[in-house]
Design a protein around this motif. Sequence first.
Motif, PDB file in Angstrom:
ATOM      1  N   MET A  32       0.778  -1.070  -0.040  1.00  0.00           N
ATOM      2  CA  MET A  32      -0.022   0.083   0.051  1.00  0.00           C
ATOM      3  C   MET A  32       0.775   1.254  -0.142  1.00  0.00           C
ATOM      4  O   MET A  32       0.443   2.429   0.575  1.00  0.00           O
ATOM      5  CB  MET A  32      -0.848   0.099   1.213  1.00  0.00           C
ATOM      6  CG  MET A  32      -2.203  -0.760   1.101  1.00  0.00           C
ATOM      7  SD  MET A  32      -3.134  -0.438  -0.479  1.00  0.00           S
ATOM      8  CE  MET A  32      -4.516  -1.478  -0.244  1.00  0.00           C
ATOM      9  N   GLU A  33       2.074   1.204  -0.802  1.00  0.00           N
ATOM     10  CA  GLU A  33       2.975   2.454  -0.802  1.00  0.00           C
ATOM     11  C   GLU A  33       3.296   2.604  -1.969  1.00  0.00           C
ATOM     12  O   GLU A  33       3.867   1.851  -2.982  1.00  0.00           O
ATOM     13  CB  GLU A  33       3.901   2.239   0.181  1.00  0.00           C
ATOM     14  CG  GLU A  33       3.773   2.257   1.682  1.00  0.00           C
ATOM     15  CD  GLU A  33       5.126   1.965   2.236  1.00  0.00           C
ATOM     16  OE1 GLU A  33       6.245   1.702   1.820  1.00  0.00           O
ATOM     17  OE2 GLU A  33       5.023   1.669   3.833  1.00  0.00           O
ATOM     18  N   TYR A  34       2.949   3.749  -2.612  1.00  0.00           N
ATOM     19  CA  TYR A  34       3.283   4.143  -4.008  1.00  0.00           C
ATOM     20  C   TYR A  34       4.107   5.461  -4.069  1.00  0.00           C
ATOM     21  O   TYR A  34       3.937   6.376  -3.401  1.00  0.00           O
ATOM     22  CB  TYR A  34       2.141   4.132  -4.942  1.00  0.00           C
ATOM     23  CG  TYR A  34       1.368   3.073  -4.967  1.00  0.00           C
ATOM     24  CD1 TYR A  34       1.586   2.004  -6.297  1.00  0.00           C
ATOM     25  CD2 TYR A  34       0.431   2.401  -4.053  1.00  0.00           C
ATOM     26  CE1 TYR A  34       0.973   0.840  -6.534  1.00  0.00           C
ATOM     27  CE2 TYR A  34      -0.217   1.241  -4.508  1.00  0.00           C
ATOM     28  CZ  TYR A  34       0.008   0.608  -5.239  1.00  0.00           C
ATOM     29  OH  TYR A  34      -0.458  -0.784  -5.421  1.00  0.00           O
ATOM     30  N   VAL A  35       5.125   5.357  -5.033  1.00  0.00           N
ATOM     31  CA  VAL A  35       5.841   6.677  -5.187  1.00  0.00           C
ATOM     32  C   VAL A  35       5.938   7.086  -6.820  1.00  0.00           C
ATOM     33  O   VAL A  35       5.804   6.111  -7.654  1.00  0.00           O
ATOM     34  CB  VAL A  35       7.239   6.451  -4.824  1.00  0.00           C
ATOM     35  CG1 VAL A  35       8.172   7.544  -5.119  1.00  0.00           C
ATOM     36  CG2 VAL A  35       7.470   5.856  -3.550  1.00  0.00           C
ATOM     37  N   ASP A  36       5.554   8.248  -7.052  1.00  0.00           N
ATOM     38  CA  ASP A  36       5.581   8.918  -8.304  1.00  0.00           C
ATOM     39  C   ASP A  36       7.060   8.929  -9.092  1.00  0.00           C
ATOM     40  O   ASP A  36       7.895   9.811  -8.546  1.00  0.00           O
ATOM     41  CB  ASP A  36       5.049  10.173  -8.570  1.00  0.00           C
ATOM     42  CG  ASP A  36       4.409  10.506  -9.980  1.00  0.00           C
ATOM     43  OD1 ASP A  36       5.511  10.230 -10.951  1.00  0.00           O
ATOM     44  OD2 ASP A  36       3.715  11.434  -9.946  1.00  0.00           O
TER      45      ASP A  36
END
Length: 526
Positions: free
Chosen positions: A324-328
């Motif tokens: 549940m962790e996203y980075v652009d």
Amino acid sequence: MRTALLLLSCAIGAGCAAGPDDDDVTDSERTEDAAPPPFVRVTDEAGLDVHVNGGRGAAVGDIDGDGWPDLALAGEEGVIGGGRDRLLLNTREGTFVDVTDAWMPAPGGDPNLTRSVGAVFADLDNDGDQDLLLARSGFNRALRNEGGSFSDQSSVSGLAGPPDQATTSFSLADFDGDGLLDVYAVNNQTLESEPGPAVPGIDRLYRNLGDLRFEDVSDLLPEDLRSGHGFSATWIDADDDRDLDLYVANDIGYLVPNQMYRNDGDDGGGWQFTPIGTACGCALTIDSMGIAVADYDRDGRLDLYLSNSLAVGGERLLRQSGPMEYVDVTALTGAVAATAESRTGWGVEFLDFDGDGWRDLVVSFGGKEESTPAPNRLLRNVQGRFEPVPDPGFRASADSRGLVTLDYDRDGCTDVLFMNEGAPPDLYRNRCEHENGWIGFELVGSTAPRDGSGALVKIELDGVTQILPVPAGTSSVHSGSDRAVVFGLGAGADQVDVLEVIWPDGRIQQSLAVAAGRYVEVQQTP
């Protein structure tokens, strides 16, 4: 011919149709010494010069069970010069034949008030064949595959939805683990009789009761977050807990951003979904249209790519850095496909067009700001960074909307079909002019959904792992791509060392030393 692979029962899909003669293809931009573009347009040769007017969505599915992908095209009947939805059967000889009249019942209601926008194949009644959902402005259509024809179950299925909703797409998954595919309907706007600003639609969640009957359980999700200008959604296990979470892409994101709902299961007090869009770093406030899902950097986690308009920054690549962790990482990876000529992105898919084991990107473009048709774009993945392919072979005959990926000639190389506004679709055959290996998988569930939707396929070769999800309903935008998953293996590969399938119910199956260069049917063990 059939063969057994340890825990898996596999069938080889043999025979690949020859494509049209490339010597007949001319390209004024090609110099004598330059390599030909990777794709060639074969619309006419394949029998797809079909006018459906609206041209927004298409679906890929094997409706007759012969192992070859067939097509459904969403049409707009109510527009002058428009055409009805179309169903096209793969002849296994590089062509399609129109079987609409024989297979598909005509829609009811006033054609001037309803039009199809999206399409997706899925086994809704879990009987082993592909049924068809059509997302419409007005009542949606649910068609049951009866083996040689479809019957209209729209009015009794519970999926027709409110008549004042403009549904753009469906995303499907077995969110409650009962072995049946449930449906999330993405609604873009509420239809108004008076002109004025578009009123946001309200998305709906339907639980599958069996026998193609569904109940509306939308109240499991907050209504204020379901009210937006949605275009697409995808089910993805974003927290690695072996159930499927839901990600929704909204246009006009400053009104309602993109949403992520964590599937928390049933603790005895009823099923629970928790909105965590802000916490996961994926509540984007952009003009989201399409969603693509793949592990672009081969780190074992599924990443998200979203189409967008150039006016608000262009496409976005969200790398999953943890549960549940996203980075652009768009700027870091060079993953923007939009240009001054191609400003509004719509359909988007990951594919490995050159078979090197890295997932590339294809994006369709079209919008009111372009004075001429916007060129569609292809980005090559070079070990985690993206570079535009100067001439992919795509020719902009009209503005495009949805796209699907498929291997229509079953040669192991992924082809692309674009849906066009006011024009026939464009089918581009992959020239397949490389020597890289490949392997494809088609999943058949038993306790899980029969068509394998929501399963995760992993392969390992020389210590490198690739993963791909089996598409669950809509991918891209308005559209559903081929459910068969195809991996490029790079040069010299004739097998994969390990095959692992994680089924939606959590069961895991493995096989070793699986021969490549073919399609393998994977049967879930009871």
